[in-house]
Design an enzyme around this catalytic site. Sequence first.
Site, PDB file in Angstrom:
ATOM      1  N   SER A  32      -7.950   7.630   8.182  1.00 46.50           N
ATOM      2  CA  SER A  32      -8.342   7.727   6.780  1.00 46.50           C
ATOM      3  C   SER A  32      -9.228   8.956   6.559  1.00 46.50           C
ATOM      4  O   SER A  32      -8.793  10.071   6.826  1.00 46.50           O
ATOM      5  CB  SER A  32      -9.031   6.427   6.347  1.00 46.50           C
ATOM      6  N   HIS A  70      -3.059   0.433   4.137  1.00 42.49           N
ATOM      7  CA  HIS A  70      -4.180   1.306   4.489  1.00 42.49           C
ATOM      8  C   HIS A  70      -5.325   0.519   5.130  1.00 42.49           C
ATOM      9  O   HIS A  70      -5.731  -0.523   4.635  1.00 42.49           O
ATOM     10  CB  HIS A  70      -4.709   2.038   3.252  1.00 42.49           C
ATOM     11  N   ASP A 108       0.596   2.153   1.337  1.00 41.88           N
ATOM     12  CA  ASP A 108      -0.661   2.904   1.392  1.00 41.88           C
ATOM     13  C   ASP A 108      -0.603   4.043   0.392  1.00 41.88           C
ATOM     14  O   ASP A 108       0.364   4.812   0.379  1.00 41.88           O
ATOM     15  CB  ASP A 108      -0.855   3.445   2.816  1.00 41.88           C
TER      16      ASP A 108
END
Length: 405
Positions: free
Chosen positions: A191, A375, A345
């Site tokens: 991320s 995610h 995501d």
Amino acid sequence: MALLPALLLLLLPLAALAAAAVLLGLPGYDIPPGVNQPAKLRLVLTVLLGTAALGRILEKTGLCSQITFGRYVRQGRKLGLDPKLFIQDLQFNKVPVRVYQPKATSDGPRRGILFFHGGGWVFGSLDTYEKVCRYLSRESDSVVVSVQYRLAPEHKYPAAYEDCLSASLHFLQHLQHYGVDPARVTVCGDSAGGNLAAAVSQTLAGRSDLPRLRAQILIYPGLQALDFNLPSYHQNRGVPLLFRERAAFFALLYLNGDALHMQEVLEGSHIPPDMRLKYRKWVSPDNIPEEFKVRGVKPLRPTDFIAEVYETVKRFCEPNLCPLLAEDSVVHQLPESFILTCEYDVLRDDGLLYKKRLEDNGVPVTWYHLKDGFHGIISLYDYCGFSFPSGKRGLDSVVNFLKSL
């Protein structure tokens, strides 16, 4: 913060009611039927919303900020000794790090992994990612350095990037001390950490005075803030753990320390037409494979450019913040790459676009796509019963890639 455990017991029922109200009253949250273990994800969403609700209550009472409470909840508990690892907390160029070294004897120098945690540049810590880093070190027989960079909004861009780069430089200059092979050092992150890993990799690509990175591992990375209207941002706008609006919120918090003009950024009013045209060759739905558009593509509604907004966010065009915008002369120097994306995501298309850029510049890419992933799924590995089989598959794909180096 010492009062928080007691306050939790008092306020948790209120938070649960707030979460239930949100779940029942706002259809914007979406648990796709194709996602891995949808019932468990719904439970995670309830906890997420309950935490946010309780954080707002604490902030309104003046006890602590919502962000401070969120960090507290995500901190995770301290783990005991690991029978297979030496673990120590150190500082590399004044940046806190945690070093994981396998105890077993080795025939030669080991791989080295610089790990940058996720959390939107706002959340996350060494403890939050303790289990992930231990797993990577044990299973790939590697020395792992987990970096605790400064967090937003207290520390705005480029603080996180500078800390990751500074810690990386120190490690690369002292590999022998940790028994690491200079030819097998990898940067890795998920991320926001994937964003930082990509930025550090680009910065180090042209350095002839340091060992060349062997690889970069980018786990559902966020790599641009020009276009929050790519297909994945709309297809997955309400899917936890990262909603479309929160993606823009975190990017703004990292850049400016506040989320002013978030709506204009979501609509695309923050980028001049000539600049949008310039970067269209790299940031465009046209570069997304058709198979990822079957769930629908929302045509971009033309919006008026607002110069005042651009002035506040123009650093979004810096590659150290948005690595997808780096010039080809930089991208073609990058090391072998591993990119993991998840179907459900909002950041999926960031990873797909970077994959294309790397391949177009002759960089070898291993791509692993979790068709039922969302995610943040890897960060939940062995986390309070919220682990998902798909996340474990993704983590093992990272380990397998590392073993191939």
